[in-house]
Design an enzyme around this catalytic site. Structure first.
Site, PDB file in Angstrom:
ATOM      1  N   LYS A  57       8.562 -31.966 -60.529  1.00 57.91           N
ATOM      2  CA  LYS A  57       8.752 -33.328 -61.053  1.00 57.91           C
ATOM      3  C   LYS A  57      10.186 -33.784 -60.774  1.00 57.91           C
ATOM      4  O   LYS A  57      11.122 -32.981 -60.898  1.00 57.91           O
ATOM      5  CB  LYS A  57       8.447 -33.353 -62.557  1.00 57.91           C
ATOM      6  CG  LYS A  57       8.436 -34.732 -63.184  1.00 57.91           C
ATOM      7  CD  LYS A  57       8.043 -34.682 -64.665  1.00 57.91           C
ATOM      8  CE  LYS A  57       7.997 -36.055 -65.302  1.00 57.91           C
ATOM      9  NZ  LYS A  57       7.610 -35.998 -66.743  1.00 57.91           N
ATOM     10  N   SER A 132       3.928 -39.096 -68.254  1.00 50.19           N
ATOM     11  CA  SER A 132       4.802 -39.486 -67.158  1.00 50.19           C
ATOM     12  C   SER A 132       4.743 -38.534 -65.953  1.00 50.19           C
ATOM     13  O   SER A 132       5.200 -38.907 -64.875  1.00 50.19           O
ATOM     14  CB  SER A 132       6.244 -39.578 -67.658  1.00 50.19           C
ATOM     15  OG  SER A 132       6.715 -38.311 -68.070  1.00 50.19           O
ATOM     16  N   SER A 156       3.483 -35.828 -71.840  1.00 50.04           N
ATOM     17  CA  SER A 156       3.576 -36.122 -70.402  1.00 50.04           C
ATOM     18  C   SER A 156       3.108 -35.036 -69.437  1.00 50.04           C
ATOM     19  O   SER A 156       3.010 -35.297 -68.244  1.00 50.04           O
ATOM     20  CB  SER A 156       5.003 -36.505 -70.043  1.00 50.04           C
ATOM     21  OG  SER A 156       5.207 -37.853 -70.375  1.00 50.04           O
TER      22      SER A 156
HETATM   23  N1  GLN Z   1       4.189 -41.578 -73.027  1.00 52.78           N
HETATM   24  C1  GLN Z   1       5.257 -41.019 -73.799  1.00 52.78           C
HETATM   25  C2  GLN Z   1       6.482 -41.868 -73.627  1.00 52.78           C
HETATM   26  O1  GLN Z   1       6.425 -42.787 -72.894  1.00 52.78           O
HETATM   27  C3  GLN Z   1       5.491 -39.604 -73.387  1.00 52.78           C
HETATM   28  C4  GLN Z   1       6.535 -39.381 -72.382  1.00 52.78           C
HETATM   29  C5  GLN Z   1       6.809 -37.938 -72.085  1.00 52.78           C
HETATM   30  O2  GLN Z   1       6.191 -37.018 -72.619  1.00 52.78           O
HETATM   31  N2  GLN Z   1       7.796 -37.733 -71.245  1.00 52.78           N
HETATM   32  O3  GLN Z   1       7.485 -41.644 -74.229  1.00 52.78           O
END
Ligand code: GLN
Length: 450
Positions: A57, A132, A156
């Site tokens: 990532k 994400s 995410s």
């Molecule tokens: N969707 C969540 C956010 O936007 C989770 C993001 C994550 O786990 N990095 O914060």
């Protein structure tokens, strides 16, 4: 097969499909040469990852390889060192193929917040891959790499794993080093593996877990071989199913698949009881308050001086201001504003402190249930993957995608998402949540279920 053949296969598949999927932001130009050099090295028994292609990532730093965090701000950022997890995977013989697309600074649930391009779901390219870590999940689902690393602050890794039909684990907070992970919300962030199978996942975690002195929140745990847990035997396993995980907003199709999964686990000899996590209803509000507060502080380092793209301006103040207003996208700005407001004097007690108190209650719910059960299970996400654009102009609906994953980050416990059927051709994920540092039991249950 030779290592260079494996790496070539990975690049060939990327050539074939990534134009449609968009999982990669950059490729490692040296991967093939590295692989060639490994062709003559005898594979070491103790290194099951030897010669295997991995994707990373793009918020995990890689020496000499651009690390953008999905942001225009870091378009030109080339780190001088590898993250601990990358270093450990390279020591095990894995080869980094490239860097994976993501929502900007890991803020999002659909990958549409990438400043570069969206990622598309390999099962149906009209649909999102989740976020994400959408690139990390899609790259594995589309067969571009065997393994990838993602990060999970509030779902995410698990939500995109569910949407793309792969296995994704968020480890216990502190099990995997965060050194070299660009911080979003430091008290919640964890790096974890995404793979096709539970066994692969256990191999990858075994290679990256364990104490790291460069991360002050790294737990003092020894390296473990998690594949030892994959016995296939779950007789007598005590499973709790929270009634809140079958509540409003969870689609009928998802519920049906998860009920079937529960029956399968019972048939394998597990016992299942209904329980309650009453404070989970506060999780979404608590998370967005705390995560945004931490983000507002962590992202203060992006000033146009130390990292990334610097805006043209005469006065120093203006360099900060223009670099930040041009470099960050809308969602990142929204979080910074929310977090800055919540932490400002006069509001601290009403928001940040209150949220910390709610977090304690949410964590206690999990601790109470896990004192009597081996694992907690439920769906990973309330629905299967939605269509691109469907939730873009409605941040609150978008935030609700993580309603079932966020409480786990707040509690700090580990959880996995494993594929558990389909609704209209789109994958559904079963979430298995465990006790602190008991990834072994999660893997045992997931492997028996798979
Ligand atoms: N969707 C969540 C956010 O936007 C989770 C993001 C994550 O786990 N990095 O914060």
């Amino acid at each position: 097969v030779k290592v260079s053949e494996l790496v070539q296969e990975s690049f060939d598949q990327i050539d074939r499909v990534d134009g449609k999927i968009g999982a990669f932001l950059s490729l490692n130009e040296e991967a093939f040469e590295q692989a060639k050099r490994m062709d003559d090295v005898a594979k070491h028994e103790a290194n099951p990852l030897f010669g295997l292609p991995i994707g990373v990532k793009d918020n995990i730093v890689t020496k000499g390889m651009t690390t953008t965090c999905g942001s225009k701000f870091l378009e030109n950022f080339v780190p001088a060192h590898d993250a601990t997890v990358v270093e450990r995977l390279h020591e095990a013989g894995a080869i980094t193929i490239g860097k994976l697309n993501m929502d900007e600074f890991a803020m999002g649930s659909s990958n549409e917040n990438s400043a570069y391009k969206p990622v598309r779901n390999p099962w149906n390219t009209k649909h999102v891959p989740g976020g994400s870590s959408g690139g990390s999940a899609a790259a594995v689902a589309a067969g571009e790499v065997l393994f990838s690393l993602g990060s999970d602050t509030g779902g995410s890794i698990r939500q995109p794993a569910a949407y793309c039909g792969v296995v994704g684990l968020k480890p216990t907070y502190g099990l995997v080093s965060r050194f070299g992970l660009v911080a979003f919300a430091s008290s919640l962030d964890q790096i974890g593996p995404l793979t096709r199978t539970v066994e692969d996942n256990a191999y990858l975690l075994s290679a990256i877990a364990g104490h790291c002195e460069m991360d002050s929140t790294s737990a003092n745990v020894a390296a473990t071989d998690y594949t030892q847990a994959l016995t296939g035997d779950i007789k007598g396993l005590k499973i709790a199913v929270p009634k809140e995980y079958f509540g409003e907003g969870v689609s009928e199709g998802v519920k049906a698949n998860i009920r079937e999964a529960i029956q399968k686990l019972e048939a394998l000899g597990a016992t299942v009881d209904e329980v309650s996590l009453p404070n989970s209803k506060y999780a979404l509000a608590t998370y967005y308050l705390l995560a945004s507060s931490e983000a507002s502080s962590n992202l203060a380092r992006f000033d146009g001086i130390r990292y990334g793209v610097r805006a043209e301006a005469d006065a120093l103040e203006d360099v900060f201001k223009y670099s930040r207003s041009q470099g960050f996208g809308d969602e990142v700005k929204r979080r910074i504003m929310l977090g800055t407001y919540a932490l400002s004097s006069g509001y601290y007690d009403a928001y940040y402190k209150k949220a910390q108190q709610a977090r304690t209650l949410i964590k206690k719910d999990f601790d109470d249930v896990l004192a009597n059960y081996d694992v907690i299970i439920g769906p990973t996400a309330p629905t299967p993957a939605f269509e691109l654009g469907a939730q873009l102009d409605d941040p609150v609906t978008m935030y609700a995608n993580d309603i079932l994953t966020i409480p786990i980050n707040l509690a700090g416990v580990p959880a996995i998402s494993v594929p558990a059927g389909f609704v209209d051709g789109l994958p559904v994920g079963l979430q298995i949540i465990g006790k602190h540092f008991d990834e072994a039991t999660i893997y045992r249950a997931a492997h028996a279920f798979e």
